[in-house]
Design a protein around this motif. Structure first.
Motif, PDB file in Angstrom:
ATOM      1  N   HIS A 150      42.777  65.322 -20.248  1.00 19.04           N
ATOM      2  CA  HIS A 150      43.274  64.671 -19.019  1.00 19.04           C
ATOM      3  C   HIS A 150      44.424  65.493 -18.427  1.00 19.04           C
ATOM      4  O   HIS A 150      44.677  65.444 -17.232  1.00 19.04           O
ATOM      5  CB  HIS A 150      43.706  63.234 -19.319  1.00 19.04           C
ATOM      6  CG  HIS A 150      45.039  63.128 -19.972  1.00 19.04           C
ATOM      7  ND1 HIS A 150      46.047  62.326 -19.513  1.00 19.04           N
ATOM      8  CD2 HIS A 150      45.557  63.771 -21.061  1.00 19.04           C
ATOM      9  CE1 HIS A 150      47.117  62.463 -20.278  1.00 19.04           C
ATOM     10  NE2 HIS A 150      46.834  63.323 -21.230  1.00 19.04           N
ATOM     11  N   ARG A 154      45.753  65.903 -14.402  1.00 20.22           N
ATOM     12  CA  ARG A 154      46.962  65.230 -13.922  1.00 20.22           C
ATOM     13  C   ARG A 154      48.183  66.022 -14.402  1.00 20.22           C
ATOM     14  O   ARG A 154      48.072  66.799 -15.349  1.00 20.22           O
ATOM     15  CB  ARG A 154      47.049  63.820 -14.503  1.00 20.22           C
ATOM     16  CG  ARG A 154      45.808  62.998 -14.268  1.00 20.22           C
ATOM     17  CD  ARG A 154      45.981  61.628 -14.889  1.00 20.22           C
ATOM     18  NE  ARG A 154      46.955  60.843 -14.162  1.00 20.22           N
ATOM     19  CZ  ARG A 154      47.728  59.887 -14.715  1.00 20.22           C
ATOM     20  NH1 ARG A 154      47.654  59.652 -15.992  1.00 20.22           N
ATOM     21  NH2 ARG A 154      48.568  59.200 -13.986  1.00 20.22           N
ATOM     22  N   ASP A 245      40.587  58.339 -21.216  1.00 17.99           N
ATOM     23  CA  ASP A 245      42.011  58.100 -21.479  1.00 17.99           C
ATOM     24  C   ASP A 245      42.342  56.613 -21.539  1.00 17.99           C
ATOM     25  O   ASP A 245      43.505  56.236 -21.366  1.00 17.99           O
ATOM     26  CB  ASP A 245      42.867  58.787 -20.405  1.00 17.99           C
ATOM     27  CG  ASP A 245      42.704  58.136 -19.033  1.00 17.99           C
ATOM     28  OD1 ASP A 245      41.786  57.298 -18.881  1.00 17.99           O
ATOM     29  OD2 ASP A 245      43.493  58.444 -18.130  1.00 17.99           O
ATOM     30  N   ASN A 249      44.916  56.850 -16.353  1.00 15.72           N
ATOM     31  CA  ASN A 249      44.997  57.488 -15.027  1.00 15.72           C
ATOM     32  C   ASN A 249      45.012  56.465 -13.888  1.00 15.72           C
ATOM     33  O   ASN A 249      45.337  56.813 -12.757  1.00 15.72           O
ATOM     34  CB  ASN A 249      43.859  58.499 -14.843  1.00 15.72           C
ATOM     35  CG  ASN A 249      42.505  57.822 -14.692  1.00 15.72           C
ATOM     36  OD1 ASN A 249      42.075  57.506 -13.597  1.00 15.72           O
ATOM     37  ND2 ASN A 249      41.849  57.564 -15.825  1.00 15.72           N
TER      38      ASN A 249
END
Ligand code: NAD
Length: 251
Positions: A150, A154, A245, A249
């Motif tokens: 992830h 991000r 995740d 997110n």
């Protein structure tokens, strides 16, 4: 399940499969009827023991920062049963450096992470392409899954060089999905925090996932192995980056 021309078990190579996420993936694919190539950098005894435990599996040691060893890994994999149907690029390294502390993120660290997390998966795919295309001749696309993070999507992660290497792996996934279709499907899984020995002492990350993520927990290696099994089973998904995740997110 893939079926080979000789009607033997399909073969999967899982890099970095003596520990953590890779070991869980290897166990799951073995349970699902794949012949397994177990690989790691160092832990030879563990690799040999896992291969013996699974049955219809072999262990190969290779340092994926070294191009000769990457080529050797694919050569020995394909030589084993004369085929390769599934390639899981799971091996990866990280370095913990606060994102606002720039000097410690030295050129050596950038090069080291890029070699293992970006160049190695690309080179393994390049060397495996012929065997994977051959696998597709029996009517099902072969399958590549890259385990990214992830942090590649991000502004997160153990360090900027690590997050950037995973962003490169995500983009490479999409580029190769286009180049290699329809014979080979290429997808990625982008885990958030996974409960492995590596992350055992990452207290603040565990707190974040326990308190803020919608699923209120880190993933277990088996959660990621389950997603691998799903992607391998698919005949259609290509170029996807599956974020795993627990919904962090969204917050
Ligand atoms: P791990 O340290 O247990 O496994 C890493 C594997 O990579 C090991 O088997 C090791 O042998 C292999 N490896 C490392 N350097 C290598 C080299 N030079 N040559 C050959 N093999 C090498 O870690 P893990 O947590 O199971 O991570 C597996 C993958 O998942 C990695 O790509 C990691 O970046 C990714 N990931 C992990 C998490 C997490 O929270 N654990 C989160 C996101 C992404």
């Amino acid at each position: 399940m893939h079926q080979s021309l000789k009607n033997v078990l399909p073969v999967a190579l899982v890099t970095g499969s003596t520990s953590g996420i890779g070991a869980a993936i290897a166990r799951r694919l073995s349970k699902n009827g794949y012949a397994l190539v177990i690989h790691s950098h160092n832990s030879v005894e563990t690799g040999l023991a896992l291969a013996a435990e699974l049955g219809n599996a072999i262990y190969i040691q290779a340092d994926l920062s070294n191009d000769k060893e990457r080529i050797k890994l694919i050569h020995e994999t394909v030589s084993w049963k004369g085929q390769l149907d599934v390639l899981i690029n799971n091996a990866g390294i990280n370095r913990i450096i606060p994102h606002d502390d720039l000097i410690p993120a030295s050129p050596d660290i950038w090069h080291e992470l890029h070699e293992v997390n970006v160049i190695a998966p690309f080179r393994l795919i390049a060397e495996a392409e012929v065997a994977l295309r051959k696998s597709a001749q029996n009517g099902r696309a072969a399958c590549i899954i890259n385990i990214s993070s992830h942090a590649g999507l991000r502004p997160k992660g153990a360090s900027i060089p690590y997050a950037t290497s995973k962003a490169a792996l995500n983009h490479m996934t999409r580029l190769l999905a286009l180049s290699l279709a329809p014979d080979i499907r290429v997808n990625a899984i982008a885990p958030g925090l996974v409960d492995t020995p590596l992350t055992k002492n990452w207290t603040s990350a565990h707190e974040l996932w326990n308190k803020r993520s919608p699923m209120r927990k880190a993933a277990k290696p088996n959660d990621i192995a389950h997603l691998v099994a799903m992607l391998v089973t698919s005949d259609y998904l290509a170029g996807e980056i599956l974020i795993a995740d627990g919904g962090l997110n969204l917050t």
